[in-house]
Design a protein around this motif. Structure first.
Motif, PDB file in Angstrom:
ATOM      1  N   GLN A 124       0.857  -1.184   0.000  1.00 16.12           N
ATOM      2  CA  GLN A 124       0.000   0.000   0.000  1.00 16.12           C
ATOM      3  C   GLN A 124       0.890   1.229   0.000  1.00 16.12           C
ATOM      4  O   GLN A 124       1.568   1.507   0.983  1.00 16.12           O
ATOM      5  CB  GLN A 124      -0.922  -0.001   1.219  1.00 16.12           C
ATOM      6  N   ALA A 125       0.895   1.951  -1.103  1.00 19.49           N
ATOM      7  CA  ALA A 125       1.784   3.107  -1.248  1.00 19.49           C
ATOM      8  C   ALA A 125       1.348   4.249  -0.333  1.00 19.49           C
ATOM      9  O   ALA A 125       0.160   4.434  -0.053  1.00 19.49           O
ATOM     10  CB  ALA A 125       1.788   3.572  -2.696  1.00 19.49           C
ATOM     11  N   ASP A 126       2.324   5.016   0.138  1.00 22.88           N
ATOM     12  CA  ASP A 126       2.055   6.245   0.887  1.00 22.88           C
ATOM     13  C   ASP A 126       1.181   7.158   0.013  1.00 22.88           C
ATOM     14  O   ASP A 126       1.503   7.388  -1.156  1.00 22.88           O
ATOM     15  CB  ASP A 126       3.388   6.921   1.201  1.00 22.88           C
ATOM     16  N   PRO A 127       0.075   7.692   0.561  1.00 22.78           N
ATOM     17  CA  PRO A 127      -0.806   8.536  -0.254  1.00 22.78           C
ATOM     18  C   PRO A 127      -0.121   9.756  -0.868  1.00 22.78           C
ATOM     19  O   PRO A 127      -0.562  10.261  -1.892  1.00 22.78           O
ATOM     20  CB  PRO A 127      -1.897   8.962   0.737  1.00 22.78           C
ATOM     21  N   VAL A 128       0.966  10.251  -0.236  1.00 16.12           N
ATOM     22  CA  VAL A 128       1.647  11.437  -0.767  1.00 16.12           C
ATOM     23  C   VAL A 128       2.823  11.057  -1.666  1.00 16.12           C
ATOM     24  O   VAL A 128       3.588  11.944  -2.086  1.00 16.12           O
ATOM     25  CB  VAL A 128       2.134  12.354   0.383  1.00 16.12           C
ATOM     26  N   LEU A 129       2.992   9.767  -1.959  1.00 17.33           N
ATOM     27  CA  LEU A 129       4.098   9.334  -2.811  1.00 17.33           C
ATOM     28  C   LEU A 129       3.910   9.883  -4.223  1.00 17.33           C
ATOM     29  O   LEU A 129       2.843   9.695  -4.827  1.00 17.33           O
ATOM     30  CB  LEU A 129       4.152   7.805  -2.848  1.00 17.33           C
ATOM     31  N   PRO A 130       4.906  10.576  -4.787  1.00 20.63           N
ATOM     32  CA  PRO A 130       4.773  11.102  -6.149  1.00 20.63           C
ATOM     33  C   PRO A 130       4.591   9.980  -7.161  1.00 20.63           C
ATOM     34  O   PRO A 130       5.075   8.856  -6.973  1.00 20.63           O
ATOM     35  CB  PRO A 130       6.107  11.829  -6.379  1.00 20.63           C
ATOM     36  N   ALA A 131       3.891  10.279  -8.208  1.00 22.23           N
ATOM     37  CA  ALA A 131       3.660   9.295  -9.268  1.00 22.23           C
ATOM     38  C   ALA A 131       4.983   8.882  -9.894  1.00 22.23           C
ATOM     39  O   ALA A 131       5.912   9.684 -10.023  1.00 22.23           O
ATOM     40  CB  ALA A 131       2.738   9.891 -10.330  1.00 22.23           C
ATOM     41  N   GLY A 132       5.064   7.634 -10.279  1.00 21.68           N
ATOM     42  CA  GLY A 132       6.252   7.145 -10.973  1.00 21.68           C
ATOM     43  C   GLY A 132       7.269   6.467 -10.081  1.00 21.68           C
ATOM     44  O   GLY A 132       8.237   5.885 -10.582  1.00 21.68           O
ATOM     45  N   ILE A 133       7.091   6.536  -8.745  1.00 25.14           N
ATOM     46  CA  ILE A 133       8.013   5.855  -7.833  1.00 25.14           C
ATOM     47  C   ILE A 133       7.451   4.480  -7.529  1.00 25.14           C
ATOM     48  O   ILE A 133       6.439   4.340  -6.837  1.00 25.14           O
ATOM     49  CB  ILE A 133       8.231   6.646  -6.535  1.00 25.14           C
ATOM     50  N   GLU A 134       8.091   3.462  -8.064  1.00 22.82           N
ATOM     51  CA  GLU A 134       7.630   2.093  -7.903  1.00 22.82           C
ATOM     52  C   GLU A 134       8.320   1.432  -6.712  1.00 22.82           C
ATOM     53  O   GLU A 134       9.442   1.796  -6.346  1.00 22.82           O
ATOM     54  CB  GLU A 134       7.909   1.285  -9.172  1.00 22.82           C
ATOM     55  N   PRO A 135       7.677   0.465  -6.087  1.00 24.98           N
ATOM     56  CA  PRO A 135       8.307  -0.222  -4.952  1.00 24.98           C
ATOM     57  C   PRO A 135       9.515  -1.025  -5.413  1.00 24.98           C
ATOM     58  O   PRO A 135       9.536  -1.535  -6.529  1.00 24.98           O
ATOM     59  CB  PRO A 135       7.197  -1.144  -4.435  1.00 24.98           C
ATOM     60  N   PRO A 136      10.524  -1.147  -4.548  1.00 24.43           N
ATOM     61  CA  PRO A 136      11.708  -1.924  -4.909  1.00 24.43           C
ATOM     62  C   PRO A 136      11.384  -3.403  -5.022  1.00 24.43           C
ATOM     63  O   PRO A 136      10.424  -3.896  -4.416  1.00 24.43           O
ATOM     64  CB  PRO A 136      12.683  -1.647  -3.766  1.00 24.43           C
ATOM     65  N   GLU A 137      12.192  -4.106  -5.759  1.00 33.35           N
ATOM     66  CA  GLU A 137      11.936  -5.512  -6.041  1.00 33.35           C
ATOM     67  C   GLU A 137      11.906  -6.362  -4.775  1.00 33.35           C
ATOM     68  O   GLU A 137      11.114  -7.310  -4.673  1.00 33.35           O
ATOM     69  CB  GLU A 137      12.996  -6.048  -7.012  1.00 33.35           C
ATOM     70  N   HIS A 138      12.750  -6.026  -3.800  1.00 30.63           N
ATOM     71  CA  HIS A 138      12.787  -6.864  -2.598  1.00 30.63           C
ATOM     72  C   HIS A 138      11.476  -6.787  -1.814  1.00 30.63           C
ATOM     73  O   HIS A 138      11.080  -7.760  -1.176  1.00 30.63           O
ATOM     74  CB  HIS A 138      13.982  -6.491  -1.706  1.00 30.63           C
ATOM     75  N   LEU A 139      10.772  -5.648  -1.867  1.00 29.17           N
ATOM     76  CA  LEU A 139       9.482  -5.545  -1.200  1.00 29.17           C
ATOM     77  C   LEU A 139       8.377  -6.202  -2.016  1.00 29.17           C
ATOM     78  O   LEU A 139       7.437  -6.770  -1.451  1.00 29.17           O
ATOM     79  CB  LEU A 139       9.141  -4.073  -0.940  1.00 29.17           C
ATOM     80  N   VAL A 140       8.482  -6.142  -3.316  1.00 33.23           N
ATOM     81  CA  VAL A 140       7.510  -6.825  -4.176  1.00 33.23           C
ATOM     82  C   VAL A 140       7.572  -8.326  -3.929  1.00 33.23           C
ATOM     83  O   VAL A 140       6.544  -8.997  -3.829  1.00 33.23           O
ATOM     84  CB  VAL A 140       7.748  -6.498  -5.662  1.00 33.23           C
ATOM     85  N   ARG A 141       8.791  -8.857  -3.813  1.00 33.62           N
ATOM     86  CA  ARG A 141       8.957 -10.282  -3.562  1.00 33.62           C
ATOM     87  C   ARG A 141       8.394 -10.674  -2.208  1.00 33.62           C
ATOM     88  O   ARG A 141       7.811 -11.743  -2.044  1.00 33.62           O
ATOM     89  CB  ARG A 141      10.428 -10.682  -3.647  1.00 33.62           C
ATOM     90  N   LEU A 142       8.571  -9.794  -1.223  1.00 30.58           N
ATOM     91  CA  LEU A 142       8.132 -10.085   0.134  1.00 30.58           C
ATOM     92  C   LEU A 142       6.615 -10.010   0.279  1.00 30.58           C
ATOM     93  O   LEU A 142       6.012 -10.742   1.061  1.00 30.58           O
ATOM     94  CB  LEU A 142       8.793  -9.112   1.114  1.00 30.58           C
TER      95      LEU A 142
END
Length: 220
Positions: free
Chosen positions: A197-215
Motif C-alpha cells: 500500500q503506497a504512501d498517499p503522498v508518494l509522487p507518481a512514478g516511484i515504484e516499490p523496490p523488487e525486494h518488497l515486491v517479492r516479500l
C-alpha cells in the motif's frame, strides 16, 4: 547431529515435556520466523512486558527502542525474559477440556547489554532491519547520528533459552469422548504479507523496490 540448548532450572521443561525441545535448530527457526518479541522486565517493583522488534545473528538477539523507554533502559542491568510465539492453529477436541493451540514458542533469559560501540550498534540495527524486511537496509536512508543517539540497542545472548512446540490433532482420539460423534480436528492459522500500500503522498512514478515486491502479496 543437532546441537542442544543447555538445560538449567529456568529452561528445564516441567510441564508438557513432550512439547519441549532442546534442539538449537528449533530455537533458530522460531526466531527466524518472526520479528516481534515481548520483553519481560521488572521496573521499580512493577512487572512490565514490552513488545518490540528484534533481529538475530548466530548467537545474539538484538532488540531496540527509544532512550525514553524506562523499561528498556532499566532492563540493561536486570534479568529479562524475551519471548517469541507463533500460533499455527486451534486444536478443537471433542471436549472443551482437551481444546488447545498448535504453536511454536521460545523464551530467552539473561541480562542484556547496551550496545554502545558505534560499529556494532550500526551492525546490530542492520541485522534487526534485515530480519524483518530483507533488502531494506541498503534501500532506505541509514540512521543519522541524532537518530542513533535516540535509539537504545540491547544485545542478549541466546545461550539460555527454552523452546516448546505443539503440532498435530487433538489428544482425545482414543478416549471415551469419541462416542459423542462430534467433529474434532485443527483449524489452521496462517500469517502472510498482503499487497503493498503506497504512501498517499508518494509522487507518481516511484515504484516499490523488487525486494518488497517479492516479500509482499504482490510477488505471488
Amino acid at each position: 547431529m543437532d546441537s542442544l540448548l543447555p538445560e538449567n532450572e529456568r529452561t528445564r521443561h516441567r510441564r508438557l515435556r513432550d512439547q519441549g525441545s532442546r534442539v538449537r535448530a528449533d530455537l533458530d527457526a522460531i526466531l527466524a520466523a518472526g520479528f516481534v518479541c515481548h520483553v519481560g522486565v521488572v521496573v521499580d517493583g512493577t512487572p512490565l512486558v514490552v513488545p518490540t522488534v528484534y533481529g538475530c545473528d548466530a548467537g545474539t538477539l538484538y532488540f531496540h527502542g527509544s532512550v525514553a523507554s524506562r523499561s528498556l533502559v532499566a532492563g540493561v542491568a536486570d534479568e529479562v525474559c524475551v519471548t517469541v510465539t507463533h500460533v499455527d492453529g486451534l486444536v478443537l477436541a471433542r471436549s472443551l477440556f482437551e481444546h488447545g493451540v498448535n504453536y511454536r514458542s521460545a523464551m530467552v533469559f539473561g541480562v542484556p547489554r547496551a550496545v554502545t560501540d558505534p560499529e556494532e550498534k550500526l551492525e546490530g540495527l542492520r541485522i534487526l532491519s534485515e530480519h524483518s524486511a530483507p533488502g531494506q537496509w541498503d534501500y532506505a536512508r541509514r540512521p543519522s547520528k541524532k537518530e542513533l543517539a535516540a535509539t537504545v540497542l540491547l544485545a542478549l545472548s541466546l545461550d539460555e533459552a527454552s523452546v516448546k512446540i505443539r503440532v498435530g490433532p487433538p489428544d482425545d482420539g482414543d478416549g471415551p469422548d469419541v462416542a459423542l460423534g462430534l467433529w474434532a480436528g485443527v483449524l489452521p492459522l496462517e500469517t502472510r504479507w498482503g499487497a503493498l500500500q503506497a504512501d498517499p503522498v508518494l509522487p507518481a512514478g516511484i515504484e516499490p523496490p523488487e525486494h518488497l515486491v517479492r516479500l509482499s502479496g504482490d510477488g505471488r
